[in-house]
Design an enzyme around this catalytic site. Structure first.
Site, PDB file in Angstrom:
ATOM      1  N   SER A 167       0.851  -1.001   0.022  1.00  0.00           N
ATOM      2  CA  SER A 167      -0.017  -0.153   0.164  1.00  0.00           C
ATOM      3  C   SER A 167       0.867   1.151  -0.115  1.00  0.00           C
ATOM      4  CB  SER A 167      -0.876   0.096   1.057  1.00  0.00           C
ATOM      5  OG  SER A 167      -1.693   1.158   1.410  1.00  0.00           O
ATOM      6  N   TYR A 193       0.013  -0.095  10.915  1.00  0.00           N
ATOM      7  CA  TYR A 193      -0.303  -0.648   9.436  1.00  0.00           C
ATOM      8  C   TYR A 193       0.900  -0.138   8.423  1.00  0.00           C
ATOM      9  CZ  TYR A 193      -2.578  -0.736   4.851  1.00  0.00           C
ATOM     10  OH  TYR A 193      -2.997  -0.904   3.594  1.00  0.00           O
TER      11      TYR A 193
END
Length: 341
Positions: A167, A193
Protein backbone atom coordinates in the site's frame (compact mmCIF):
# COMPACT_ATOMS: atom_id res chain seq x y z
CA UNK A 1 13.92 -5.14 -20.41
CA UNK A 2 15.53 -8.28 -18.95
CA UNK A 3 17.90 -8.13 -16.03
CA UNK A 4 19.28 -10.20 -13.21
CA UNK A 5 19.86 -7.13 -11.06
CA UNK A 6 18.25 -7.02 -7.62
CA UNK A 7 15.94 -4.21 -6.63
CA UNK A 8 18.05 -3.59 -3.54
CA UNK A 9 17.87 0.13 -2.73
CA UNK A 10 15.43 0.72 -5.60
CA UNK A 11 17.86 -0.13 -8.42
CA UNK A 12 14.96 -1.17 -10.71
CA UNK A 13 12.31 1.35 -9.62
CA UNK A 14 11.71 2.86 -13.04
CA UNK A 15 8.30 2.94 -14.76
CA UNK A 16 8.19 0.64 -17.81
CA UNK A 17 5.58 2.67 -19.72
CA UNK A 18 3.23 -0.30 -19.65
CA UNK A 19 0.49 1.52 -21.53
CA UNK A 20 -1.90 1.15 -18.60
CA UNK A 21 -3.04 3.77 -16.08
CA UNK A 22 -5.01 4.36 -12.89
CA UNK A 23 -8.25 3.76 -14.80
CA UNK A 24 -7.21 0.41 -16.29
CA UNK A 25 -9.16 -2.59 -15.00
CA UNK A 26 -8.13 -6.13 -14.16
CA UNK A 27 -9.81 -7.30 -17.38
CA UNK A 28 -7.80 -4.74 -19.37
CA UNK A 29 -4.40 -5.86 -18.09
CA UNK A 30 -5.04 -9.60 -18.47
CA UNK A 31 -6.43 -9.30 -22.00
CA UNK A 32 -4.79 -11.90 -24.26
CA UNK A 33 -3.12 -13.82 -21.41
CA UNK A 34 -3.97 -17.53 -21.07
CA UNK A 35 -3.66 -19.14 -17.62
CA UNK A 36 -4.99 -22.61 -18.44
CA UNK A 37 -2.93 -25.20 -16.58
CA UNK A 38 -1.82 -22.64 -13.96
CA UNK A 39 -2.59 -22.83 -10.25
CA UNK A 40 -2.96 -19.76 -8.03
CA UNK A 41 -3.59 -19.03 -4.36
CA UNK A 42 -5.21 -15.73 -3.37
CA UNK A 43 -5.44 -14.93 0.34
CA UNK A 44 -8.52 -12.86 1.15
CA UNK A 45 -9.86 -13.86 -2.26
CA UNK A 46 -13.50 -13.63 -1.30
CA UNK A 47 -14.07 -9.90 -0.80
CA UNK A 48 -13.06 -6.60 -2.37
CA UNK A 49 -10.12 -6.62 -4.74
CA UNK A 50 -9.25 -10.18 -3.70
CA UNK A 51 -12.57 -11.46 -5.03
CA UNK A 52 -12.07 -9.51 -8.25
CA UNK A 53 -8.56 -10.98 -8.53
CA UNK A 54 -9.91 -14.52 -8.20
CA UNK A 55 -12.63 -13.97 -10.79
CA UNK A 56 -10.12 -12.47 -13.23
CA UNK A 57 -7.67 -15.36 -12.86
CA UNK A 58 -10.42 -17.96 -13.23
CA UNK A 59 -11.76 -16.24 -16.35
CA UNK A 60 -8.25 -16.51 -17.83
CA UNK A 61 -8.20 -20.26 -17.15
CA UNK A 62 -6.42 -20.61 -13.79
CA UNK A 63 -7.40 -22.95 -10.97
CA UNK A 64 -7.52 -20.93 -7.76
CA UNK A 65 -7.33 -21.88 -4.08
CA UNK A 66 -8.82 -19.38 -1.64
CA UNK A 67 -7.79 -19.75 2.02
CA UNK A 68 -10.45 -18.08 4.15
CA UNK A 69 -10.80 -17.09 7.78
CA UNK A 70 -14.57 -17.24 7.15
CA UNK A 71 -15.14 -20.15 4.73
CA UNK A 72 -18.93 -19.74 4.82
CA UNK A 73 -18.66 -16.13 3.65
CA UNK A 74 -16.12 -17.20 1.06
CA UNK A 75 -18.36 -19.94 -0.30
CA UNK A 76 -21.27 -17.50 -0.51
CA UNK A 77 -19.28 -14.75 -2.25
CA UNK A 78 -17.65 -17.20 -4.67
CA UNK A 79 -20.84 -19.03 -5.56
CA UNK A 80 -20.99 -19.58 -9.30
CA UNK A 81 -17.26 -18.97 -9.80
CA UNK A 82 -15.81 -22.10 -11.38
CA UNK A 83 -12.50 -23.81 -10.62
CA UNK A 84 -12.14 -22.41 -7.08
CA UNK A 85 -11.22 -24.40 -3.96
CA UNK A 86 -12.05 -22.80 -0.59
CA UNK A 87 -10.19 -23.93 2.52
CA UNK A 88 -9.99 -22.62 6.08
CA UNK A 89 -7.01 -20.49 7.12
CA UNK A 90 -6.48 -17.64 9.58
CA UNK A 91 -3.32 -15.57 9.07
CA UNK A 92 -3.16 -14.91 12.83
CA UNK A 93 -3.19 -18.65 13.58
CA UNK A 94 0.14 -20.30 12.69
CA UNK A 95 -1.30 -23.80 13.01
CA UNK A 96 -4.03 -23.05 10.48
CA UNK A 97 -1.43 -21.70 8.04
CA UNK A 98 0.54 -24.93 8.36
CA UNK A 99 -2.58 -27.02 7.90
CA UNK A 100 -3.58 -25.15 4.74
CA UNK A 101 -0.06 -25.37 3.33
CA UNK A 102 0.12 -29.10 4.07
CA UNK A 103 -3.14 -29.62 2.17
CA UNK A 104 -1.83 -27.67 -0.83
CA UNK A 105 1.47 -29.52 -0.87
CA UNK A 106 -0.29 -32.88 -0.57
CA UNK A 107 -2.07 -32.13 -3.86
CA UNK A 108 1.37 -32.36 -5.49
CA UNK A 109 0.75 -29.52 -7.94
CA UNK A 110 3.15 -26.72 -8.83
CA UNK A 111 2.07 -23.28 -7.59
CA UNK A 112 2.45 -20.65 -10.29
CA UNK A 113 0.95 -17.64 -8.50
CA UNK A 114 0.84 -16.86 -4.79
CA UNK A 115 -1.05 -13.63 -4.24
CA UNK A 116 -0.75 -12.45 -0.64
CA UNK A 117 -3.73 -10.12 -0.78
CA UNK A 118 -5.44 -10.35 2.62
CA UNK A 119 -4.91 -7.50 5.04
CA UNK A 120 -6.32 -5.48 7.91
CA UNK A 121 -6.13 -1.78 8.69
CA UNK A 122 -7.38 0.80 11.20
CA UNK A 123 -7.77 -1.77 13.96
CA UNK A 124 -7.38 -1.23 17.72
CA UNK A 125 -4.43 -2.85 19.47
CA UNK A 126 -4.81 -6.60 19.32
CA UNK A 127 -2.24 -9.35 19.67
CA UNK A 128 -2.15 -12.93 18.49
CA UNK A 129 -1.40 -15.91 20.74
CA UNK A 130 2.33 -15.13 20.45
CA UNK A 131 1.86 -11.52 21.55
CA UNK A 132 2.44 -10.15 18.04
CA UNK A 133 0.53 -6.99 17.04
CA UNK A 134 -2.32 -7.97 14.72
CA UNK A 135 -1.50 -5.87 11.66
CA UNK A 136 2.08 -7.15 11.61
CA UNK A 137 0.89 -10.71 12.23
CA UNK A 138 -1.76 -10.61 9.50
CA UNK A 139 -0.29 -8.38 6.82
CA UNK A 140 3.30 -9.64 6.92
CA UNK A 141 4.21 -12.51 9.23
CA UNK A 142 1.29 -14.75 8.28
CA UNK A 143 2.16 -14.31 4.61
CA UNK A 144 5.86 -14.87 5.33
CA UNK A 145 5.00 -18.19 6.97
CA UNK A 146 2.62 -19.17 4.17
CA UNK A 147 5.20 -18.38 1.49
CA UNK A 148 7.87 -20.31 3.36
CA UNK A 149 5.67 -23.36 3.72
CA UNK A 150 4.61 -23.27 0.05
CA UNK A 151 8.16 -22.83 -1.22
CA UNK A 152 8.44 -26.41 -2.61
CA UNK A 153 5.33 -25.88 -4.77
CA UNK A 154 6.53 -22.46 -5.96
CA UNK A 155 9.89 -23.91 -6.93
CA UNK A 156 8.17 -26.78 -8.75
CA UNK A 157 6.43 -24.32 -11.10
CA UNK A 158 9.70 -23.45 -12.89
CA UNK A 159 8.48 -19.89 -13.19
CA UNK A 160 6.34 -18.64 -10.31
CA UNK A 161 5.41 -15.20 -9.05
CA UNK A 162 4.67 -14.10 -5.49
CA UNK A 163 2.62 -10.90 -5.34
CA UNK A 164 2.44 -9.06 -2.01
CA UNK A 165 -0.36 -6.50 -1.89
CA UNK A 166 1.24 -3.59 -0.07
CA UNK A 167 0.00 0.00 0.00
CA UNK A 168 0.91 3.65 -0.28
CA UNK A 169 0.40 3.32 3.48
CA UNK A 170 4.00 2.12 3.71
CA UNK A 171 4.80 5.84 3.61
CA UNK A 172 3.27 6.21 7.07
CA UNK A 173 6.08 4.36 8.84
CA UNK A 174 9.38 2.59 8.30
CA UNK A 175 9.81 -0.78 10.00
CA UNK A 176 10.48 -0.30 13.71
CA UNK A 177 13.06 -3.01 14.36
CA UNK A 178 13.56 -2.02 17.99
CA UNK A 179 9.87 -2.27 18.92
CA UNK A 180 7.77 -3.93 16.18
CA UNK A 181 5.05 -4.99 18.65
CA UNK A 182 4.47 -1.64 20.37
CA UNK A 183 5.71 -2.87 23.72
CA UNK A 184 7.78 0.22 24.51
CA UNK A 185 5.84 2.87 22.58
CA UNK A 186 2.24 4.04 22.44
CA UNK A 187 0.14 2.18 19.89
CA UNK A 188 -0.94 4.15 16.84
CA UNK A 189 -2.95 2.09 14.40
CA UNK A 190 -1.65 3.82 11.27
CA UNK A 191 1.93 3.40 12.47
CA UNK A 192 1.23 -0.30 12.85
CA UNK A 193 -0.31 -0.47 9.40
CA UNK A 194 2.51 1.53 7.84
CA UNK A 195 5.26 -0.68 9.22
CA UNK A 196 3.39 -3.82 8.11
CA UNK A 197 3.20 -2.47 4.55
CA UNK A 198 6.87 -1.46 4.64
CA UNK A 199 7.48 -5.07 5.68
CA UNK A 200 5.61 -6.25 2.57
CA UNK A 201 8.00 -4.24 0.39
CA UNK A 202 11.15 -5.38 2.21
CA UNK A 203 10.00 -9.02 2.09
CA UNK A 204 9.41 -8.67 -1.65
CA UNK A 205 12.90 -7.30 -2.28
CA UNK A 206 14.60 -10.08 -0.31
CA UNK A 207 12.37 -12.91 -1.56
CA UNK A 208 13.11 -11.92 -5.13
CA UNK A 209 16.84 -11.75 -4.40
CA UNK A 210 16.82 -15.24 -2.91
CA UNK A 211 14.21 -16.83 -5.17
CA UNK A 212 15.10 -15.70 -8.67
CA UNK A 213 17.68 -18.44 -9.24
CA UNK A 214 14.84 -20.93 -8.65
CA UNK A 215 12.53 -19.17 -11.10
CA UNK A 216 10.48 -17.46 -8.36
CA UNK A 217 10.04 -13.69 -8.71
CA UNK A 218 8.33 -11.36 -6.23
CA UNK A 219 6.43 -8.07 -6.54
CA UNK A 220 4.69 -5.65 -4.20
CA UNK A 221 2.12 -3.03 -5.10
CA UNK A 222 -0.21 -0.24 -4.13
CA UNK A 223 -3.69 -1.09 -5.47
CA UNK A 224 -4.89 2.50 -5.17
CA UNK A 225 -7.56 4.20 -3.09
CA UNK A 226 -10.64 2.10 -3.72
CA UNK A 227 -14.33 2.54 -3.07
CA UNK A 228 -16.33 -0.37 -1.66
CA UNK A 229 -13.80 -2.60 0.11
CA UNK A 230 -13.94 -3.98 3.67
CA UNK A 231 -10.58 -2.48 4.69
CA UNK A 232 -11.98 0.44 6.64
CA UNK A 233 -14.75 -1.46 8.42
CA UNK A 234 -13.28 -0.79 11.91
CA UNK A 235 -12.00 2.70 11.24
CA UNK A 236 -13.38 5.49 13.44
CA UNK A 237 -15.10 8.17 11.36
CA UNK A 238 -12.89 10.80 12.99
CA UNK A 239 -9.87 9.39 11.15
CA UNK A 240 -11.53 9.91 7.77
CA UNK A 241 -12.58 13.42 8.80
CA UNK A 242 -9.00 14.28 9.76
CA UNK A 243 -7.85 13.03 6.36
CA UNK A 244 -10.36 15.30 4.62
CA UNK A 245 -12.25 12.37 3.11
CA UNK A 246 -15.69 12.65 4.71
CA UNK A 247 -18.11 15.15 6.24
CA UNK A 248 -19.13 15.50 9.88
CA UNK A 249 -21.79 12.80 9.45
CA UNK A 250 -19.27 10.28 8.15
CA UNK A 251 -20.35 10.44 4.52
CA UNK A 252 -17.55 10.36 1.97
CA UNK A 253 -17.25 13.69 0.18
CA UNK A 254 -18.53 13.50 -3.43
CA UNK A 255 -15.40 15.14 -4.81
CA UNK A 256 -13.28 12.49 -3.05
CA UNK A 257 -15.52 9.59 -4.10
CA UNK A 258 -15.21 10.67 -7.73
CA UNK A 259 -11.43 10.19 -7.54
CA UNK A 260 -11.48 6.71 -6.00
CA UNK A 261 -10.88 3.56 -8.01
CA UNK A 262 -13.57 0.98 -8.64
CA UNK A 263 -12.87 -2.55 -7.45
CA UNK A 264 -12.03 -3.77 -11.02
CA UNK A 265 -9.55 -0.86 -11.27
CA UNK A 266 -8.21 -1.64 -7.79
CA UNK A 267 -7.40 -5.24 -8.75
CA UNK A 268 -5.60 -4.24 -11.95
CA UNK A 269 -2.11 -3.78 -10.51
CA UNK A 270 -2.28 -7.13 -8.68
CA UNK A 271 -3.19 -8.86 -11.93
CA UNK A 272 -0.54 -6.94 -13.85
CA UNK A 273 2.16 -8.00 -11.36
CA UNK A 274 0.95 -11.60 -11.53
CA UNK A 275 0.79 -11.93 -15.30
CA UNK A 276 2.46 -9.14 -17.29
CA UNK A 277 5.18 -10.32 -19.71
CA UNK A 278 6.81 -6.90 -19.25
CA UNK A 279 7.98 -8.15 -15.85
CA UNK A 280 9.72 -11.25 -17.18
CA UNK A 281 13.27 -11.01 -15.86
CA UNK A 282 12.44 -8.17 -13.45
CA UNK A 283 11.53 -8.66 -9.80
CA UNK A 284 11.56 -7.16 -6.34
CA UNK A 285 9.82 -4.01 -7.57
CA UNK A 286 6.96 -2.02 -6.06
CA UNK A 287 4.23 -1.22 -8.56
CA UNK A 288 1.25 1.13 -8.89
CA UNK A 289 -1.32 1.85 -11.61
CA UNK A 290 -0.25 -1.29 -13.52
CA UNK A 291 3.36 -0.18 -13.90
CA UNK A 292 6.55 -0.06 -11.85
CA UNK A 293 6.44 2.92 -9.48
CA UNK A 294 9.07 5.61 -9.28
CA UNK A 295 11.15 6.29 -6.18
CA UNK A 296 9.79 8.96 -3.86
CA UNK A 297 12.75 11.20 -3.18
CA UNK A 298 10.68 13.86 -1.43
CA UNK A 299 9.48 15.65 -4.54
CA UNK A 300 5.84 14.47 -4.42
CA UNK A 301 3.25 16.48 -2.48
CA UNK A 302 0.97 13.76 -1.05
CA UNK A 303 -2.66 14.51 -0.11
CA UNK A 304 -5.09 11.98 1.31
CA UNK A 305 -8.05 13.67 -0.39
CA UNK A 306 -6.40 13.28 -3.80
CA UNK A 307 -5.49 9.66 -4.61
CA UNK A 308 -3.54 10.75 -7.70
CA UNK A 309 -0.88 12.20 -5.38
CA UNK A 310 -0.53 8.93 -3.44
CA UNK A 311 2.27 7.52 -5.53
CA UNK A 312 5.91 6.58 -5.32
CA UNK A 313 7.84 4.23 -3.05
CA UNK A 314 9.98 5.16 -0.07
CA UNK A 315 13.63 4.11 -0.37
CA UNK A 316 13.60 2.83 3.24
CA UNK A 317 11.15 0.12 2.17
CA UNK A 318 13.60 -1.18 -0.47
CA UNK A 319 16.78 -0.91 1.61
CA UNK A 320 19.03 -3.95 1.22
CA UNK A 321 20.19 -4.10 4.83
CA UNK A 322 16.64 -3.66 6.15
CA UNK A 323 15.39 -6.38 3.79
CA UNK A 324 17.94 -8.91 5.06
CA UNK A 325 17.34 -7.86 8.66
CA UNK A 326 13.57 -8.25 8.33
CA UNK A 327 13.95 -11.74 6.86
CA UNK A 328 15.97 -12.85 9.88
CA UNK A 329 13.54 -11.19 12.31
CA UNK A 330 10.55 -12.77 10.55
CA UNK A 331 12.10 -16.22 10.94
CA UNK A 332 12.70 -15.47 14.60
CA UNK A 333 9.19 -14.09 15.28
CA UNK A 334 7.39 -16.94 13.49
CA UNK A 335 9.76 -19.73 14.46
CA UNK A 336 9.75 -20.70 10.77
CA UNK A 337 13.08 -21.29 9.06
CA UNK A 338 12.88 -20.18 5.42
CA UNK A 339 16.07 -21.32 3.73
CA UNK A 340 15.62 -20.70 0.01
CA UNK A 341 17.23 -23.72 -1.63
Amino acid sequence: MTTNTDNYNGALQQPLRSGFSATSTAADVISGIDLHGKTAIVTGGYAGIGLETVKTLVNAGAAVWVPARDPEKAAKNLRGVQNVTVRTMDLMDPDSINQFADECLAAGQPLHLLINNAGIMWVPLRRDSRGIESQLATNHLGHFQLTARLWPALKKANGARVVNVSSFGHQMAPFHFDDPNFEQRAYETLQGYGQSKTANNLFTVELDHRGKSFGVRAYSLHPGSINGTDLGREAPVELFRQMGMCDDDGHILPEVAAKLKTIPQGAATTIWCATSPLLNGIGGVYCEDADVAGLDTGNIAHRYDDPATQRGVQPYSLDAENARRLWALSEQMTGIAFPVR
